[in-house]
Design a protein around this motif. Structure first.
Motif, PDB file in Angstrom:
ATOM      1  N   UNK A 214      -4.776   6.654  -0.167  1.00 60.60           N
ATOM      2  CA  UNK A 214      -4.168   5.635   0.692  1.00 60.60           C
ATOM      3  C   UNK A 214      -3.672   4.471  -0.150  1.00 60.60           C
ATOM      4  N   UNK A 215      -2.418   4.070   0.085  1.00 60.53           N
ATOM      5  CA  UNK A 215      -1.811   2.955  -0.648  1.00 60.53           C
ATOM      6  C   UNK A 215      -1.059   2.071   0.326  1.00 60.53           C
ATOM      7  N   UNK A 216      -0.704   0.898  -0.146  1.00 59.03           N
ATOM      8  CA  UNK A 216       0.145   0.001   0.658  1.00 59.03           C
ATOM      9  C   UNK A 216       1.532   0.605   0.762  1.00 59.03           C
ATOM     10  N   UNK A 217       2.196   0.301   1.846  1.00 58.83           N
ATOM     11  CA  UNK A 217       3.556   0.797   2.051  1.00 58.83           C
ATOM     12  C   UNK A 217       4.473   0.301   0.946  1.00 58.83           C
ATOM     13  N   UNK A 218       5.203   1.196   0.274  1.00 61.99           N
ATOM     14  CA  UNK A 218       6.176   0.728  -0.728  1.00 61.99           C
ATOM     15  C   UNK A 218       7.235  -0.145  -0.089  1.00 61.99           C
ATOM     16  N   UNK A 219       7.702  -1.114  -0.817  1.00 54.67           N
ATOM     17  CA  UNK A 219       8.735  -2.012  -0.280  1.00 54.67           C
ATOM     18  C   UNK A 219      10.101  -1.374  -0.415  1.00 54.67           C
TER      19      UNK A 219
END
Length: 219
Positions: A214-219
């Motif tokens: 799980x990662x932060x949404x790429x910009x």
């Protein structure tokens, strides 16, 4: 012809409330939503067309065009649009395809290829399978299909949510989890090895299981 996700969306020429179009040419280099209706002047579809008229700017922000289809002539669509505006508070500005010969409905496998006749004399019940949403990408391939029964109004906020996901995952090597909304955490695609993931996501990720990264949404 059976259609599946990642099939090329069949091209066609048709009359619409905004003139004759060639479908692939009309789509251009963006995305498109084609949503179909079994009959003009039907109650559930009236609410759907009105809601889509209200949220069309949200699709435009995402470089996505909207086009409707109903198994009736274009002239009926124009009269129906007046009812939609008066009852739903918004008039469709997107084109509506007239399909009185059932050609597009058959081409998109919403009616059997050997279905006889035209729209004349047909009822919503005989056209009840013409209730499908197709999301089509810039490569003219079908990215999503959803078919609803006549008595269940479609959730077009969900189509917007799914479009956000598809556009994000087409650009980045991620997938979106259940009920994901724009801005929330995403999942590193299973096709990406840990070594490659370290290059793509140098800040690291959370992994409650090795396959669930799980990662932060790429910009």
């Amino acid at each position: 012809m059976s259609l599946r996700i990642n099939d090329t969306a069949p091209d066609f020429t048709a009359e619409t409330t905004q003139g004759t179009i060639r479908f692939h040419q009309w789509i251009g280099d963006g995305w498109a939503v084609l949503f179909s209706h079994p009959k003009d002047f039907t109650p559930v579809c009236t609410t759907e067309l009105g809601y889509m008229a209200k949220i069309e700017p949200e699709f435009a922000k995402r470089n996505c065009k909207i086009i409707g289809l109903s198994v009736d002539p274009v002239g009926d669509h124009d009269r129906w649009a007046q009812d939609i505006e008066q009852t739903q508070g918004a008039r469709p500005k997107y084109p509506m395809i007239g399909d009185p010969k059932l050609e597009v409905a058959k081409l998109y496998n919403m009616l059997p290829a050997d279905e006889p006749g035209t729209s004349e004399g047909r009822t919503a019940a005989t056209n009840q399978t013409v209730r499908t949403v197709f999301v089509i990408g810039p490569d003219k391939k079908i990215k999503l299909m959803m078919t609803y029964p006549m008595t269940t109004g479609r959730n077009f906020d969900e189509i917007l949510r799914a479009l956000d996901s598809m556009q994000l995952t087409a650009k980045h090597k991620v997938a979106t989890p259940v009920n994901w909304k724009h801005g929330e955490d995403v999942i590193i695609a299973g096709s990406v090895s840990d070594d490659d993931a370290k290059k793509l996501f140098p800040d690291g990720w959370k992994a409650p299981r090795p396959y669930l990264r799980i990662v932060k949404q790429p910009s």
